[in-house]
Write a protein that holds these residues in place. Structure first.
Motif, PDB file in Angstrom:
ATOM      1  N   PHE A 134      80.410   7.708  38.280  1.00 18.07           N
ATOM      2  CA  PHE A 134      80.668   7.439  36.868  1.00 18.07           C
ATOM      3  C   PHE A 134      81.401   6.108  36.704  1.00 18.07           C
ATOM      4  CE2 PHE A 134      83.691   7.683  33.304  1.00 18.07           C
ATOM      5  CZ  PHE A 134      82.783   7.714  32.251  1.00 18.07           C
ATOM      6  N   ASP A 135      82.387   5.842  37.571  1.00 20.13           N
ATOM      7  CA  ASP A 135      83.106   4.567  37.519  1.00 20.13           C
ATOM      8  C   ASP A 135      82.135   3.403  37.685  1.00 20.13           C
ATOM      9  OD1 ASP A 135      85.410   6.104  37.360  1.00 20.13           O
ATOM     10  OD2 ASP A 135      85.827   5.961  39.511  1.00 20.13           O
ATOM     11  N   SER A 136      81.228   3.529  38.645  1.00 20.94           N
ATOM     12  CA  SER A 136      80.264   2.456  38.903  1.00 20.94           C
ATOM     13  C   SER A 136      79.333   2.257  37.713  1.00 20.94           C
ATOM     14  CB  SER A 136      79.450   2.773  40.163  1.00 20.94           C
ATOM     15  OG  SER A 136      80.295   2.907  41.295  1.00 20.94           O
ATOM     16  N   LEU A 137      78.880   3.369  37.103  1.00 21.53           N
ATOM     17  CA  LEU A 137      77.985   3.271  35.956  1.00 21.53           C
ATOM     18  C   LEU A 137      78.678   2.587  34.785  1.00 21.53           C
ATOM     19  CD1 LEU A 137      75.296   3.978  34.594  1.00 21.53           C
ATOM     20  CD2 LEU A 137      76.302   6.190  33.957  1.00 21.53           C
ATOM     21  N   LEU A 138      79.910   2.965  34.514  1.00 18.28           N
ATOM     22  CA  LEU A 138      80.664   2.340  33.423  1.00 18.28           C
ATOM     23  C   LEU A 138      80.742   0.832  33.618  1.00 18.28           C
ATOM     24  CD1 LEU A 138      82.799   2.435  31.028  1.00 18.28           C
ATOM     25  CD2 LEU A 138      84.501   2.551  32.839  1.00 18.28           C
ATOM     26  N   MET A 139      81.121   0.410  34.815  1.00 23.95           N
ATOM     27  CA  MET A 139      81.301  -1.021  35.060  1.00 23.95           C
ATOM     28  C   MET A 139      79.975  -1.765  35.029  1.00 23.95           C
ATOM     29  SD  MET A 139      84.373  -1.206  37.855  1.00 23.95           S
ATOM     30  CE  MET A 139      84.826   0.437  38.356  1.00 23.95           C
ATOM     31  N   LEU A 140      78.919  -1.128  35.507  1.00 24.59           N
ATOM     32  CA  LEU A 140      77.605  -1.759  35.464  1.00 24.59           C
ATOM     33  C   LEU A 140      77.160  -1.999  34.027  1.00 24.59           C
ATOM     34  CD1 LEU A 140      74.935  -2.724  36.671  1.00 24.59           C
ATOM     35  CD2 LEU A 140      74.201  -0.327  36.783  1.00 24.59           C
ATOM     36  N   ILE A 141      77.324  -1.004  33.159  1.00 29.45           N
ATOM     37  CA  ILE A 141      76.933  -1.152  31.760  1.00 29.45           C
ATOM     38  C   ILE A 141      77.728  -2.276  31.094  1.00 29.45           C
ATOM     39  CG2 ILE A 141      76.944  -0.013  29.513  1.00 29.45           C
ATOM     40  CD1 ILE A 141      76.358   2.611  30.978  1.00 29.45           C
ATOM     41  N   CYS A 142      79.040  -2.288  31.292  1.00 33.62           N
ATOM     42  CA  CYS A 142      79.877  -3.335  30.692  1.00 33.62           C
ATOM     43  C   CYS A 142      79.492  -4.711  31.213  1.00 33.62           C
ATOM     44  CB  CYS A 142      81.354  -3.049  30.968  1.00 33.62           C
ATOM     45  SG  CYS A 142      82.000  -1.591  30.119  1.00 33.62           S
ATOM     46  N   TRP A 143      79.200  -4.785  32.507  1.00 35.72           N
ATOM     47  CA  TRP A 143      78.837  -6.059  33.128  1.00 35.72           C
ATOM     48  C   TRP A 143      77.535  -6.617  32.552  1.00 35.72           C
ATOM     49  CZ3 TRP A 143      80.229 -10.201  35.571  1.00 35.72           C
ATOM     50  CH2 TRP A 143      79.369 -10.894  36.420  1.00 35.72           C
ATOM     51  N   LEU A 144      76.510  -5.762  32.406  1.00 40.91           N
ATOM     52  CA  LEU A 144      75.225  -6.231  31.895  1.00 40.91           C
ATOM     53  C   LEU A 144      75.272  -6.501  30.392  1.00 40.91           C
ATOM     54  CD1 LEU A 144      72.575  -4.215  33.944  1.00 40.91           C
ATOM     55  CD2 LEU A 144      73.517  -6.497  34.326  1.00 40.91           C
TER      56      LEU A 144
ATOM     57  N   ASP B 122      94.412   1.669  40.472  1.00 41.61           N
ATOM     58  CA  ASP B 122      93.868   2.112  41.756  1.00 41.61           C
ATOM     59  C   ASP B 122      92.392   2.461  41.640  1.00 41.61           C
ATOM     60  OD1 ASP B 122      96.076   1.826  43.412  1.00 41.61           O
ATOM     61  OD2 ASP B 122      96.926   3.745  42.823  1.00 41.61           O
ATOM     62  N   THR B 123      92.013   3.124  40.551  1.00 39.76           N
ATOM     63  CA  THR B 123      90.616   3.533  40.371  1.00 39.76           C
ATOM     64  C   THR B 123      89.693   2.321  40.323  1.00 39.76           C
ATOM     65  OG1 THR B 123      91.340   5.480  39.131  1.00 39.76           O
ATOM     66  CG2 THR B 123      89.039   4.837  38.913  1.00 39.76           C
ATOM     67  N   LEU B 124      90.105   1.286  39.598  1.00 45.57           N
ATOM     68  CA  LEU B 124      89.282   0.089  39.466  1.00 45.57           C
ATOM     69  C   LEU B 124      89.063  -0.593  40.808  1.00 45.57           C
ATOM     70  CD1 LEU B 124      87.885  -2.171  37.863  1.00 45.57           C
ATOM     71  CD2 LEU B 124      90.151  -3.148  37.429  1.00 45.57           C
ATOM     72  N   TRP B 125      90.143  -0.833  41.534  1.00 45.45           N
ATOM     73  CA  TRP B 125      90.031  -1.657  42.744  1.00 45.45           C
ATOM     74  C   TRP B 125      89.577  -0.868  43.961  1.00 45.45           C
ATOM     75  CZ3 TRP B 125      89.413  -6.446  41.801  1.00 45.45           C
ATOM     76  CH2 TRP B 125      89.999  -7.002  40.667  1.00 45.45           C
ATOM     77  N   HIS B 126      89.499   0.457  43.855  1.00 49.05           N
ATOM     78  CA  HIS B 126      88.949   1.260  44.945  1.00 49.05           C
ATOM     79  C   HIS B 126      87.526   1.727  44.637  1.00 49.05           C
ATOM     80  CE1 HIS B 126      93.262   1.554  46.075  1.00 49.05           C
ATOM     81  NE2 HIS B 126      92.752   1.553  47.289  1.00 49.05           N
ATOM     82  N   SER B 127      86.959   1.207  43.552  1.00 52.51           N
ATOM     83  CA  SER B 127      85.572   1.539  43.238  1.00 52.51           C
ATOM     84  C   SER B 127      84.641   0.801  44.202  1.00 52.51           C
ATOM     85  CB  SER B 127      85.245   1.144  41.791  1.00 52.51           C
ATOM     86  OG  SER B 127      85.336  -0.267  41.627  1.00 52.51           O
ATOM     87  N   ARG B 128      83.359   1.170  44.175  1.00 51.56           N
ATOM     88  CA  ARG B 128      82.410   0.616  45.137  1.00 51.56           C
ATOM     89  C   ARG B 128      81.600  -0.557  44.582  1.00 51.56           C
ATOM     90  NH1 ARG B 128      81.051   6.486  47.061  1.00 51.56           N
ATOM     91  NH2 ARG B 128      79.542   6.476  45.357  1.00 51.56           N
ATOM     92  N   VAL B 129      81.855  -0.955  43.359  1.00 51.73           N
ATOM     93  CA  VAL B 129      81.041  -1.998  42.740  1.00 51.73           C
ATOM     94  C   VAL B 129      81.376  -3.355  43.340  1.00 51.73           C
ATOM     95  CG1 VAL B 129      80.965  -0.663  40.601  1.00 51.73           C
ATOM     96  CG2 VAL B 129      82.670  -2.454  40.858  1.00 51.73           C
ATOM     97  N   PRO B 130      80.482  -4.350  43.185  1.00 44.74           N
ATOM     98  CA  PRO B 130      80.764  -5.695  43.722  1.00 44.74           C
ATOM     99  C   PRO B 130      82.062  -6.273  43.178  1.00 44.74           C
ATOM    100  CG  PRO B 130      78.452  -5.494  43.093  1.00 44.74           C
ATOM    101  CD  PRO B 130      79.136  -4.250  42.601  1.00 44.74           C
ATOM    102  N   SER B 131      82.666  -7.139  43.958  1.00 46.19           N
ATOM    103  CA  SER B 131      83.985  -7.680  43.599  1.00 46.19           C
ATOM    104  C   SER B 131      83.957  -8.422  42.271  1.00 46.19           C
ATOM    105  CB  SER B 131      84.479  -8.618  44.705  1.00 46.19           C
ATOM    106  OG  SER B 131      84.642  -7.921  45.910  1.00 46.19           O
ATOM    107  N   ARG B 132      82.886  -9.188  42.020  1.00 47.07           N
ATOM    108  CA  ARG B 132      82.837  -9.964  40.770  1.00 47.07           C
ATOM    109  C   ARG B 132      82.814  -9.042  39.554  1.00 47.07           C
ATOM    110  NH1 ARG B 132      77.638  -9.983  42.746  1.00 47.07           N
ATOM    111  NH2 ARG B 132      75.969  -9.452  41.259  1.00 47.07           N
TER     112      ARG B 132
END
Length: 375
Positions: free
Chosen positions: A323-333, A219-229
């Motif tokens: 924090f969720d968005s920051l984590l995913m952004l770092i992993c993505w880049l 739920d946390t992942l798919w309700h985050s605000r980051v882009p879908s990709r």
């Protein structure tokens, strides 16, 4: 798309049709094409079709969804007996009927339309299931509750000498039904899987996944605000299914086994996003820049998903989404840097990648992904 849904409400789709539809869905999901090879499917289709809270994408499993819709047919045919379509001589299948008997409790009313042996009218399960040895002595299973309770007529439907086990079941059944009183009211259905007792297709579909373990981050992942990709990438990464060297080796695809970021160890998803020296250095720089006193993933030694869920609890609720968005952004880049090194042979220093992350944070904040309070 309405036609297939109504079709599955009544009839079961042929297995070949389900396979053909799912093959096209897999092609669209993994490669944007109608046909793909199995090597392109990074996650099994069964897991893709699991609900989000179970770690899947929530794509409907056509076979299971069809069963849920046929359960609706059974529920509505009992609730709406005045409708012409209830007169159709249709059976949704023995598997569906057994599921319905186990989950639907019959509020019998006058007992005229409730089957004594095969309907779950006591709320404890149908008698045919609970006492199978005694049921094997029943001469005619089609007996309504109203008829069965008249002078204990159900007893006269038993044939043959009862074994000791059958006698034990007989006395249990006798104690359960001898004080039952019927009421002059229409029969209704109570669906055990919903709070209000009303049938819903969603609750019936979820029943098929009830034994599947919940996913801590779904739920946390798919309700985050980051882009879908980015969410989709993170979903694959947390399952360890990115096309890192270990997964490329399983498919016999060309690859370099050594991590392209640090050139020290063999590459897999955990090493790339957690243990790699380059990745750890990026995390440390961002920690200093954000002035956050937390351990980075490499220091805790936990899988990335476990570290994420444990660490986000240390933040106030208002900051957890950031924090969720920051984590995913770092992993993505980090993932993009890895691919740039492999396919374009261009490498960025830790300082430069940290600057890129800071610039992307500003862009995401302008887009509303990060709150202004996190500045």
């Amino acid at each position: 798309m309405a036609l297939p849904v109504h079709y599955m409400t009544v009839l079961q789709l042929p297995r070949w049709a389900i396979k053909d539809i799912e093959r096209k869905c897999r092609g669209f999901l993994w490669k944007g094409q109608e046909e793909i090879s199995g090597g392109h499917c990074l996650v099994s289709w069964r897991k893709v079709c699991s609900p989000i809270e179970k770690g899947g994408l929530g794509v409907k499993d056509l076979n299971l969804f069809g069963q849920a819709l046929r359960l609706k047919w059974l529920a509505k045919s009992l609730e709406q007996k005045d409708r012409p379509w209830t007169l159709a001589t249709f059976r949704p299948g023995s598997d569906v009927e057994e599921i319905f008997r186990s989950v639907a409790e019959h509020i019998i009313g006058d007992g005229v339309n409730t089957q004594f042996w095969t309907d779950n009218w006591t709320g404890k399960g149908c008698f045919a299931w609970r006492w199978p040895v005694l049921f094997s002595h029943v001469s005619r299973a089609k007996l309504t509750v109203a008829d069965a309770l008249i002078a204990n007529r159900w007893v006269r439907r038993l044939q043959g000498a009862l074994s000791n086990e059958a006698l034990g079941e007989f006395f249990q059944l006798w104690d359960e039904v001898h004080d039952v009183s019927l009421q002059q009211m229409a029969k209704t259905i109570k669906w055990k899987l919903t709070v209000d007792g009303n049938f819903s297709v969603a609750s019936a579909y979820d029943l098929f996944f009830i034994a599947t373990e919940d996913c801590s981050y779904g739920d946390t992942l798919w309700h985050s605000r980051v882009p879908s990709r980015v969410r989709f990438f993170m979903w694959i990464a947390l399952k360890g299914r990115c096309l890192t060297a270990d997964n490329l080796a399983k498919r016999n695809w060309p690859h370099d086994a050594i991590c392209s970021l640090c050139q020290h160890e063999n590459e897999d998803c955990h090493y790339l996003l957690v243990s790699c020296d380059y990745t750890a250095a990026v995390w440390r720089k961002l920690r200093r820049w954000c002035n956050i006193n937390i351990a980075i993933p490499a220091e805790d030694g936990m899988p990335l998903a476990d570290w994420w869920i444990a660490t986000r609890r240390r933040f106030q609720n208002t900051y957890r989404t950031d924090f969720d968005s920051l984590l995913m952004l770092i992993c993505w880049l980090i993932w993009k840097e890895r691919n740039t090194r492999i396919f374009q042979h261009i490498a960025k220093s830790v300082d430069r990648l940290a600057d890129d992350i800071n610039e992307e944070i500003a862009i995401w904040r302008a887009a509303g992904i990060f709150s202004q309070a996190s500045e």
